[in-house]
Design a protein around this motif. Sequence first.
Motif, PDB file in Angstrom:
ATOM      1  N   THR A   9      40.050  33.585  33.202  1.00  9.76           N
ATOM      2  CA  THR A   9      39.382  33.770  34.487  1.00  9.76           C
ATOM      3  C   THR A   9      40.394  33.855  35.633  1.00  9.76           C
ATOM      4  O   THR A   9      40.061  33.621  36.777  1.00  9.76           O
ATOM      5  CB  THR A   9      38.374  32.641  34.759  1.00  9.76           C
ATOM      6  OG1 THR A   9      39.065  31.395  34.686  1.00  9.76           O
ATOM      7  CG2 THR A   9      37.233  32.678  33.766  1.00  9.76           C
ATOM      8  N   SER A  10      41.619  34.201  35.285  1.00  6.78           N
ATOM      9  CA  SER A  10      42.620  34.381  36.334  1.00  6.78           C
ATOM     10  C   SER A  10      43.361  35.694  36.118  1.00  6.78           C
ATOM     11  O   SER A  10      43.417  36.217  35.011  1.00  6.78           O
ATOM     12  CB  SER A  10      43.603  33.216  36.360  1.00  6.78           C
ATOM     13  OG  SER A  10      44.342  33.170  35.179  1.00  6.78           O
ATOM     14  N   VAL A  11      43.884  36.193  37.210  1.00  3.74           N
ATOM     15  CA  VAL A  11      44.663  37.426  37.174  1.00  3.74           C
ATOM     16  C   VAL A  11      45.864  37.232  38.086  1.00  3.74           C
ATOM     17  O   VAL A  11      45.790  36.530  39.095  1.00  3.74           O
ATOM     18  CB  VAL A  11      43.793  38.641  37.613  1.00  3.74           C
ATOM     19  CG1 VAL A  11      43.321  38.511  39.030  1.00  3.74           C
ATOM     20  CG2 VAL A  11      44.526  39.943  37.413  1.00  3.74           C
ATOM     21  N   SER A  12      46.994  37.811  37.681  1.00  2.42           N
ATOM     22  CA  SER A  12      48.198  37.748  38.495  1.00  2.42           C
ATOM     23  C   SER A  12      48.931  39.069  38.373  1.00  2.42           C
ATOM     24  O   SER A  12      49.293  39.489  37.278  1.00  2.42           O
ATOM     25  CB  SER A  12      49.104  36.606  38.039  1.00  2.42           C
ATOM     26  OG  SER A  12      50.258  36.544  38.843  1.00  2.42           O
ATOM     27  N   ALA A  90      25.785  41.742  45.981  1.00  2.00           N
ATOM     28  CA  ALA A  90      26.172  40.427  45.465  1.00  2.00           C
ATOM     29  C   ALA A  90      27.164  40.569  44.319  1.00  2.00           C
ATOM     30  O   ALA A  90      27.118  41.533  43.548  1.00  2.00           O
ATOM     31  CB  ALA A  90      24.940  39.668  44.986  1.00  2.00           C
ATOM     32  N   LEU A  91      28.070  39.609  44.224  1.00  2.00           N
ATOM     33  CA  LEU A  91      29.036  39.573  43.124  1.00  2.00           C
ATOM     34  C   LEU A  91      28.334  39.129  41.844  1.00  2.00           C
ATOM     35  O   LEU A  91      27.309  38.455  41.889  1.00  2.00           O
ATOM     36  CB  LEU A  91      30.172  38.593  43.449  1.00  2.00           C
ATOM     37  CG  LEU A  91      30.994  38.905  44.697  1.00  2.00           C
ATOM     38  CD1 LEU A  91      31.961  37.774  44.997  1.00  2.00           C
ATOM     39  CD2 LEU A  91      31.745  40.213  44.515  1.00  2.00           C
ATOM     40  N   ALA A 126      32.817  34.738  35.487  1.00  5.93           N
ATOM     41  CA  ALA A 126      33.390  36.082  35.621  1.00  5.93           C
ATOM     42  C   ALA A 126      33.680  36.638  34.225  1.00  5.93           C
ATOM     43  O   ALA A 126      34.272  35.951  33.399  1.00  5.93           O
ATOM     44  CB  ALA A 126      34.671  36.033  36.445  1.00  5.93           C
ATOM     45  N   ASP A 127      33.263  37.872  33.973  1.00  3.77           N
ATOM     46  CA  ASP A 127      33.467  38.456  32.646  1.00  3.77           C
ATOM     47  C   ASP A 127      34.749  39.300  32.601  1.00  3.77           C
ATOM     48  O   ASP A 127      35.439  39.466  33.612  1.00  3.77           O
ATOM     49  CB  ASP A 127      32.241  39.255  32.191  1.00  3.77           C
ATOM     50  CG  ASP A 127      31.957  40.480  33.058  1.00  3.77           C
ATOM     51  OD1 ASP A 127      32.869  40.981  33.754  1.00  3.77           O
ATOM     52  OD2 ASP A 127      30.804  40.958  33.025  1.00  3.77           O
ATOM     53  N   ALA A 128      35.040  39.833  31.433  1.00  2.00           N
ATOM     54  CA  ALA A 128      36.273  40.602  31.234  1.00  2.00           C
ATOM     55  C   ALA A 128      36.346  41.814  32.167  1.00  2.00           C
ATOM     56  O   ALA A 128      37.415  42.172  32.648  1.00  2.00           O
ATOM     57  CB  ALA A 128      36.381  41.045  29.772  1.00  2.00           C
ATOM     58  N   GLY A 129      35.211  42.435  32.455  1.00  2.00           N
ATOM     59  CA  GLY A 129      35.192  43.584  33.359  1.00  2.00           C
ATOM     60  C   GLY A 129      35.617  43.208  34.766  1.00  2.00           C
ATOM     61  O   GLY A 129      36.332  43.965  35.433  1.00  2.00           O
ATOM     62  N   VAL A 130      35.198  42.044  35.225  1.00  2.00           N
ATOM     63  CA  VAL A 130      35.579  41.552  36.558  1.00  2.00           C
ATOM     64  C   VAL A 130      37.091  41.340  36.618  1.00  2.00           C
ATOM     65  O   VAL A 130      37.758  41.749  37.571  1.00  2.00           O
ATOM     66  CB  VAL A 130      34.836  40.233  36.885  1.00  2.00           C
ATOM     67  CG1 VAL A 130      35.439  39.542  38.102  1.00  2.00           C
ATOM     68  CG2 VAL A 130      33.351  40.506  37.096  1.00  2.00           C
TER      69      VAL A 130
END
Length: 152
Positions: A9-12, A90-91, A126-130
Amino acid sequence: MSGPIPTSTSVSESAVIEAHLSDVWHLIKLPDFANFWSKLDKSERVKGTSEETDIVKWTFKDGTVLDVKQEEHSTIDHYITYSVISSKPALSYSSVVSTVRVYPVTSGKHEGHTYVTWTGNFSSDADAGVIEDAKFKRREALTDLANAVSQK
């Protein structure tokens, strides 16, 4: 077994930008993101908020509107942290907190340039697409940031 695909659930994302830190840092203010990020149509302070609350409305070219709140800002350590507090439409997830941080490159072939990281920590719904979408948006924005400072 079917169901959602487990994902981080994180991105960098990060980039070396061929410009001095002061030129890059100057653009890292929530109301100024539209000055470099090509996906944004405009970014403007939300009127009627208190002095202690920095909220900026980001209007994207696809019609999405996010209200983002500055959570932290350091001119000493050169970072800004913000959260999305509302979204139209909405998210599909509950929350996200993001940080843009810039570092001076002090030696080697990129000396005098700036290393930038843009992270996002999403709620567990949050899913993989997000996460994939966030990754690509950050990459595009970092490219846009590099292009903006190179045109100075």
